[in-house]
Design a protein around this motif. Sequence first.
Motif, short mmCIF file in Angstrom:
data_model
loop_
_atom_site.label_atom_id
_atom_site.label_comp_id
_atom_site.label_asym_id
_atom_site.label_seq_id
_atom_site.Cartn_x
_atom_site.Cartn_y
_atom_site.Cartn_z
N PRO A 341 -5.64 29.54 -23.31
CA PRO A 341 -6.85 29.84 -22.53
C PRO A 341 -6.91 28.97 -21.27
O PRO A 341 -6.84 27.74 -21.34
CB PRO A 341 -7.98 29.49 -23.50
N LEU A 342 -7.04 29.62 -20.11
CA LEU A 342 -7.01 28.93 -18.82
C LEU A 342 -8.21 29.35 -17.98
O LEU A 342 -8.76 30.44 -18.16
CB LEU A 342 -5.72 29.26 -18.06
N TYR A 343 -8.59 28.49 -17.05
CA TYR A 343 -9.65 28.82 -16.08
C TYR A 343 -9.37 28.07 -14.79
O TYR A 343 -8.54 27.15 -14.75
CB TYR A 343 -11.04 28.48 -16.63
N CYS A 344 -10.05 28.46 -13.73
CA CYS A 344 -9.88 27.81 -12.42
C CYS A 344 -10.98 26.76 -12.25
O CYS A 344 -12.16 27.10 -12.21
CB CYS A 344 -9.93 28.85 -11.31
N SER A 345 -10.59 25.51 -12.12
CA SER A 345 -11.57 24.43 -12.01
C SER A 345 -11.96 24.14 -10.56
O SER A 345 -13.10 23.75 -10.28
CB SER A 345 -11.02 23.15 -12.65
N ASP A 346 -11.02 24.31 -9.63
CA ASP A 346 -11.28 24.03 -8.22
C ASP A 346 -10.61 25.09 -7.35
O ASP A 346 -9.51 25.56 -7.67
CB ASP A 346 -10.75 22.65 -7.82
N PHE A 347 -11.28 25.43 -6.24
CA PHE A 347 -10.72 26.38 -5.27
C PHE A 347 -11.17 25.85 -3.91
O PHE A 347 -12.32 25.99 -3.52
CB PHE A 347 -11.27 27.79 -5.53
N VAL A 348 -10.24 25.21 -3.19
CA VAL A 348 -10.60 24.46 -1.98
C VAL A 348 -9.81 25.00 -0.79
O VAL A 348 -8.64 25.37 -0.92
CB VAL A 348 -10.31 22.95 -2.16
N HIS A 349 -10.46 25.02 0.37
CA HIS A 349 -9.84 25.52 1.59
C HIS A 349 -10.13 24.57 2.75
O HIS A 349 -11.26 24.12 2.92
CB HIS A 349 -10.39 26.91 1.93
N LYS A 350 -9.10 24.26 3.54
CA LYS A 350 -9.27 23.48 4.76
C LYS A 350 -8.60 24.22 5.91
O LYS A 350 -7.55 24.85 5.73
CB LYS A 350 -8.65 22.08 4.63
N SER A 351 -9.21 24.12 7.09
CA SER A 351 -8.67 24.82 8.24
C SER A 351 -8.97 24.02 9.50
O SER A 351 -9.93 23.25 9.57
CB SER A 351 -9.29 26.22 8.35
N ALA A 362 -3.33 26.55 15.17
CA ALA A 362 -4.27 26.61 14.04
C ALA A 362 -3.50 26.48 12.74
O ALA A 362 -2.33 26.86 12.65
CB ALA A 362 -5.06 27.92 14.07
N ALA A 363 -4.17 25.94 11.74
CA ALA A 363 -3.54 25.80 10.43
C ALA A 363 -4.61 25.89 9.36
O ALA A 363 -5.79 25.60 9.61
CB ALA A 363 -2.78 24.48 10.32
N ALA A 364 -4.19 26.30 8.18
CA ALA A 364 -5.11 26.40 7.05
C ALA A 364 -4.33 26.19 5.77
O ALA A 364 -3.11 26.44 5.71
CB ALA A 364 -5.82 27.75 7.02
N ALA A 365 -5.01 25.74 4.74
CA ALA A 365 -4.39 25.58 3.42
C ALA A 365 -5.45 25.82 2.35
O ALA A 365 -6.62 25.49 2.53
CB ALA A 365 -3.79 24.19 3.26
N THR A 366 -5.01 26.42 1.25
CA THR A 366 -5.90 26.75 0.14
C THR A 366 -5.21 26.36 -1.16
O THR A 366 -4.00 26.54 -1.31
CB THR A 366 -6.20 28.26 0.11
N VAL A 367 -5.99 25.82 -2.09
CA VAL A 367 -5.45 25.48 -3.41
C VAL A 367 -6.41 25.94 -4.49
O VAL A 367 -7.63 25.84 -4.34
CB VAL A 367 -5.18 23.97 -3.54
N ALA A 368 -5.85 26.47 -5.57
CA ALA A 368 -6.60 26.79 -6.78
C ALA A 368 -5.99 25.99 -7.92
O ALA A 368 -4.78 26.07 -8.16
CB ALA A 368 -6.55 28.28 -7.08
N ILE A 369 -6.82 25.20 -8.59
CA ILE A 369 -6.36 24.37 -9.72
C ILE A 369 -6.66 25.12 -11.01
O ILE A 369 -7.82 25.48 -11.27
CB ILE A 369 -7.04 22.99 -9.73
N ILE A 370 -5.62 25.34 -11.81
CA ILE A 370 -5.77 26.05 -13.09
C ILE A 370 -5.67 25.05 -14.23
O ILE A 370 -4.69 24.31 -14.34
CB ILE A 370 -4.70 27.15 -13.24
N MET A 371 -6.70 25.05 -15.08
CA MET A 371 -6.79 24.08 -16.18
C MET A 371 -6.78 24.79 -17.53
O MET A 371 -7.17 25.96 -17.64
CB MET A 371 -8.10 23.30 -16.07
N SER A 372 -6.37 24.03 -18.54
CA SER A 372 -6.55 24.48 -19.91
C SER A 372 -7.99 24.24 -20.33
O SER A 372 -8.57 23.22 -19.98
CB SER A 372 -5.62 23.72 -20.86
#
Length: 411
Positions: A341-351, A362-372
Amino acid sequence: MKPLVILLLLTVLAATANAAHVPAAATPPPYNYEDFAQAMNHFNAKMYKQIIEMSEDKNVVFSPLSISQVLGMILAGARTSTRSQIMQTLGVPGVSDLTVHENMLGATDLLPQSGNGPALDIANGIFVQEQYQLYENYTQLLQDYYNAVSQSFNPSNSQEASDRINQWVADQTNDMIQKLVNPGMFNGLTRLALLNAVYFNGQWKEKFTSSRFPLRFHLTDGSTKNVERMRLRSHLHRLIDRTTLQMDFVAIPYSSGPTPTTIMVIGKPINTRGLTELTPSALKALSKLNPSEWAVVDILLTMPKFNVSSEINAKKVLQKMGITKLFNRWESDLSGMNEEPLYCSDFVHKSKIEVDEKGTRAAAATVAIIMSRTIQMYQSFVVNKPFFFGIYNVPSKMFVFMGRVNNPLQE
């Protein structure tokens, strides 16, 4: 001059324009890409509305392309109602998952590549906990449709995990995006991090000229500021919408041969000091903007140079847009990634964006952290009966104090 709204289109005009604006080397995908592009533009407009409302009077820049790439990689592992919410929010509830992934790939194939003209570099990555096994068909799909490169990391060492991901992001964005993640996002229950990075570098088709005279810029509170100005005399596409959007738009092309494929759209309000609230009809109109259909007129364009940076809690934005189960520890279904069982704990974007007389970076980055969501198990040790205690010195291997407690209430 009234405030400007910056609509940085980090996609080529082919996303919404006619085939004549598609680079000659690119071949449109063999499916109904225009419907997909329209759905994504509507998704982008809704996201813009949410981010603007959350940002109050602050300057804002974000890349919907970067966020949607990470959302697409999550979709590949989402099932049941978690999947349904993502598809509904993207505006493609009636199509197959594979069609979405094919169109995501088709969109990136149409973007400008390094060479003659503006370059838009995209990188997707997967950081997977050491010894953790994702389903092979999941990682293969991400490799095939998102060109995602997988590598292992140790999230239990949160500082090291944070440093490695931040270094990856900095490398992909020419150091424009720093410190996307922090150690507090990682622990022993972190299973993977899904990442996207976008870097854009484009020179104007016609260079602006700078001026030693400042531009008086009107702020929303009625005050004014003197800012650096730049000017351009040229034939540009322009649209004045006095009804739905109540805005005046101009399209500024980047250098890319005789037919521009990438532009910046600038829109300023016609009758108000600031930007008006985006109604549903205005959102629809914004998503259908097609600069290739605007009239070409002689323009003396005067605008400020500007640098804008934003850090956006994309988790909160997506929740407001209807994606809730993905972030719920007990309701998330990411069983297409692993049986755990997994879920997304964080979803962060910087630009970040820098605009001057020469062009745009221009630049951008996005991360999604998947946790148990597994609850970490601890061995039980309950002291609810008479007990021994002692203070032990390790080097001397001796007790300094010893005693017992029969009744904690008795001194």
